[in-house]
Design a protein around this motif. Structure first.
Motif, PDB file in Angstrom:
ATOM      1  N   GLU A  31       6.244 -59.386 -33.598  1.00 33.19           N
ATOM      2  CA  GLU A  31       7.050 -58.196 -33.878  1.00 33.19           C
ATOM      3  C   GLU A  31       8.267 -58.491 -34.747  1.00 33.19           C
ATOM      4  OE1 GLU A  31       5.852 -58.390 -29.436  1.00 33.19           O
ATOM      5  OE2 GLU A  31       6.824 -59.686 -30.925  1.00 33.19           O
ATOM      6  N   ASN A 145       9.692 -49.622 -27.529  1.00 38.19           N
ATOM      7  CA  ASN A 145       8.258 -49.352 -27.593  1.00 38.19           C
ATOM      8  C   ASN A 145       7.716 -48.994 -26.224  1.00 38.19           C
ATOM      9  OD1 ASN A 145       8.448 -52.287 -26.763  1.00 38.19           O
ATOM     10  ND2 ASN A 145       6.237 -51.989 -26.598  1.00 38.19           N
ATOM     11  N   GLN A 147       3.571 -48.745 -24.378  1.00 37.61           N
ATOM     12  CA  GLN A 147       2.146 -48.966 -24.578  1.00 37.61           C
ATOM     13  C   GLN A 147       1.407 -47.647 -24.378  1.00 37.61           C
ATOM     14  OE1 GLN A 147       0.932 -52.084 -21.915  1.00 37.61           O
ATOM     15  NE2 GLN A 147       1.817 -53.685 -23.185  1.00 37.61           N
ATOM     16  N   THR A 151      -5.389 -45.846 -25.115  1.00 39.01           N
ATOM     17  CA  THR A 151      -6.115 -46.542 -26.174  1.00 39.01           C
ATOM     18  C   THR A 151      -6.914 -47.721 -25.636  1.00 39.01           C
ATOM     19  OG1 THR A 151      -4.224 -47.961 -26.715  1.00 39.01           O
ATOM     20  CG2 THR A 151      -4.426 -45.877 -27.913  1.00 39.01           C
ATOM     21  N   GLY A 250       3.797 -46.915 -35.420  1.00 41.80           N
ATOM     22  CA  GLY A 250       2.707 -47.458 -34.631  1.00 41.80           C
ATOM     23  C   GLY A 250       2.522 -48.947 -34.801  1.00 41.80           C
ATOM     24  N   ASP A 251       2.379 -49.642 -33.670  1.00 43.41           N
ATOM     25  CA  ASP A 251       1.946 -51.043 -33.642  1.00 43.41           C
ATOM     26  C   ASP A 251       2.819 -51.969 -34.477  1.00 43.41           C
ATOM     27  OD1 ASP A 251      -0.222 -50.420 -31.948  1.00 43.41           O
ATOM     28  OD2 ASP A 251      -1.390 -49.750 -33.677  1.00 43.41           O
ATOM     29  N   TYR A 252       4.118 -51.704 -34.511  1.00 45.19           N
ATOM     30  CA  TYR A 252       5.073 -52.562 -35.226  1.00 45.19           C
ATOM     31  C   TYR A 252       4.724 -52.726 -36.708  1.00 45.19           C
ATOM     32  CZ  TYR A 252       6.891 -53.772 -30.627  1.00 45.19           C
ATOM     33  OH  TYR A 252       7.441 -53.716 -29.370  1.00 45.19           O
ATOM     34  N   THR A 253       4.092 -51.697 -37.286  1.00 45.42           N
ATOM     35  CA  THR A 253       3.715 -51.771 -38.696  1.00 45.42           C
ATOM     36  C   THR A 253       4.727 -51.106 -39.613  1.00 45.42           C
ATOM     37  OG1 THR A 253       2.477 -49.696 -38.564  1.00 45.42           O
ATOM     38  CG2 THR A 253       1.269 -51.739 -38.082  1.00 45.42           C
ATOM     39  N   SER A 261      -2.760 -45.589 -32.209  1.00 44.71           N
ATOM     40  CA  SER A 261      -1.743 -46.644 -32.085  1.00 44.71           C
ATOM     41  C   SER A 261      -1.690 -47.157 -30.647  1.00 44.71           C
ATOM     42  CB  SER A 261      -0.370 -46.116 -32.488  1.00 44.71           C
ATOM     43  OG  SER A 261      -0.357 -45.670 -33.820  1.00 44.71           O
ATOM     44  N   GLU A 262      -1.816 -48.461 -30.478  1.00 45.80           N
ATOM     45  CA  GLU A 262      -1.757 -49.051 -29.144  1.00 45.80           C
ATOM     46  C   GLU A 262      -0.320 -49.185 -28.652  1.00 45.80           C
ATOM     47  OE1 GLU A 262      -3.909 -52.706 -29.226  1.00 45.80           O
ATOM     48  OE2 GLU A 262      -5.808 -51.756 -29.793  1.00 45.80           O
ATOM     49  N   GLU A 263       0.603 -49.356 -29.581  1.00 46.13           N
ATOM     50  CA  GLU A 263       2.026 -49.395 -29.257  1.00 46.13           C
ATOM     51  C   GLU A 263       2.711 -48.275 -30.038  1.00 46.13           C
ATOM     52  OE1 GLU A 263       3.694 -51.656 -27.336  1.00 46.13           O
ATOM     53  OE2 GLU A 263       2.089 -53.123 -26.966  1.00 46.13           O
ATOM     54  N   ASN A 265       6.274 -47.092 -31.311  1.00 42.68           N
ATOM     55  CA  ASN A 265       7.616 -47.616 -31.561  1.00 42.68           C
ATOM     56  C   ASN A 265       8.551 -46.458 -31.894  1.00 42.68           C
ATOM     57  OD1 ASN A 265       5.659 -49.792 -33.409  1.00 42.68           O
ATOM     58  ND2 ASN A 265       6.595 -50.438 -31.497  1.00 42.68           N
TER      59      ASN A 265
END
Length: 270
Positions: A31, A145, A147, A151, A250-253, A261-263, A265
Motif C-alpha cells: 500500500e 480502508n 474490506q 467480494t 478501490g484496492d489502493y490503486t 473492489s476488494e478494499e 479506500n
C-alpha cells in the motif's frame, strides 16, 4: 454518550508473540505508493494511527516524511522504536487506543490502514473519526480502508446460518509459519469463533507457538473482536464527524472504487 461498558473496550491480539510476528516477520507494504501519493497531495506532518510494528511508518520515515505513530499496543511499538533508532531516527510513538488518542500535534494527513473497526464498539469507532477530525489541520485528510466482505465467497458465506452453525471453528491442524533468519519459527493458528451478521461483528482467536531448533519455547493465545462495515455506513459516520468531500478509491490503486473492489479506500477532508 452511553455509559462505559467492559464489552465496549478494544479487544485486540497484537501483544507478545503476535507483536513479535509482525515486528520480525511481516514487512511487505504494497500500500506504500498509495499513501505516498496522498501524503504528497495533502502534506505533512503525518500520523499513522494504529501503526503497529511500523510496517508502513518505517519506510515513510526513512524516506524523509515527518510522521508520528500511535498504537494501542506498547508491545508493537517496541519494534519501530528499535528499528528506527538503529538508523538514527527518533520518531514520536504513542501507546494510546485509537478512540481516545490525544496527541500534542495537529496533522495534514492521518491514515488508518487495515485497523478501522477495532476500537471496541461502533460508538467508539465513531469517536475515532471525531478524534481524527480534531487532530487534523484545516484542509487535511483522513485516509482509511474497509474490506468488502461480499467480494470473497468464503467471507460472504460465513454470514449464512448454516456456516455460523459450525462456529466456533476447530483449531487448524497446520499453522501459518513465519521463519526468522536465525531459524526461529513463529507459528500462528487462526480460527473464527463467532460472527453476528445482524450486529456485523466477529470474534477470532489465535494460538501462537515459538520454536527454537524445533523445540516449542512459548505458547500464547489471544482474541480479536471487530466490527464490519459497508460503504454507506462509513460515509455517514465520516459526515457525522464533520468530514466533507469524501472520495472512494478501490484496492489502493487511486482509481474509483467499484462493486468488484476488494478494499474500499476513503479519503475524507476536514
Amino acid at each position: 454518550m452511553s455509559e462505559e461498558h467492559p464489552t465496549d473496550q478494544p479487544i485486540v491480539w497484537h501483544y507478545g508473540l503476535m507483536a513479535e510476528r509482525w515486528g520480525e516477520h511481516i514487512h511487505d507494504a504494497p500500500e506504500l505508493p498509495y499513501f505516498q501519493k496522498f501524503i504528497q497531495r495533502f502534506g505533512e506532518p503525518v500520523l499513522d494511527l494504529a501503526c503497529g510494528a511500523g510496517r508502513l511508518l518505517l519506510p515513510l520515515l526513512y524516506a524523509g516524511v515527518d510522521i508520528d505513530g500511535c498504537d494501542i499496543s506498547q508491545d508493537m511499538l517496541v519494534y519501530p522504536q528499535r528499528k528506527a533508532a538503529a538508523k538514527g531516527f527518533t520518531p514520536n510513538l504513542y501507546a494510546q487506543p485509537m478512540h481516545a488518542f490525544d496527541l500534542p500535534r495537529r496533522y495534514k494527513t492521518i491514515y488508518i490502514c487495515d485497523s478501522f473497526g477495532l476500537a471496541g464498539s461502533r460508538e467508539k469507532d465513531q469517536i475515532t473519526f471525531r478524534r481524527c477530525y480534531d487532530h487534523l489541520q484545516g484542509g487535511g485528510a483522513l485516509l482509511l480502508n474497509i474490506q468488502a466482505e461480499y467480494t470473497s465467497a468464503d467471507s460472504w458465506k460465513a454470514w449464512l446460518p448454516e456456516r455460523r452453525a459450525d462456529l466456533p471453528e476447530p483449531w487448524p491442524e497446520e499453522g501459518s509459519v513465519r521463519l526468522a533468519a536465525d531459524g526461529r519459527e513463529n507459528i500462528g493458528y487462526f480460527r473464527t469463533v463467532d460472527l453476528n451478521p445482524q450486529e456485523q461483528t466477529y470474534t477470532r482467536e489465535v494460538r501462537l507457538e515459538k520454536r527454537v531448533n524445533g523445540e516449542i519455547t512459548a505458547v500464547e493465545e489471544y482474541t480479536l473482536q471487530g466490527n464490519m462495515y459497508l460503504k454507506n455506513e462509513v460515509l455517514l459516520m465520516l459526515q457525522a464527524a464533520g468530514f466533507h468531500d469524501i472520495t472512494l478509491y478501490g484496492d489502493y490503486t487511486g482509481h474509483p472504487a467499484t462493486a468488484e473492489s476488494e478494499e474500499i479506500n476513503f479519503v475524507a477532508l476536514k
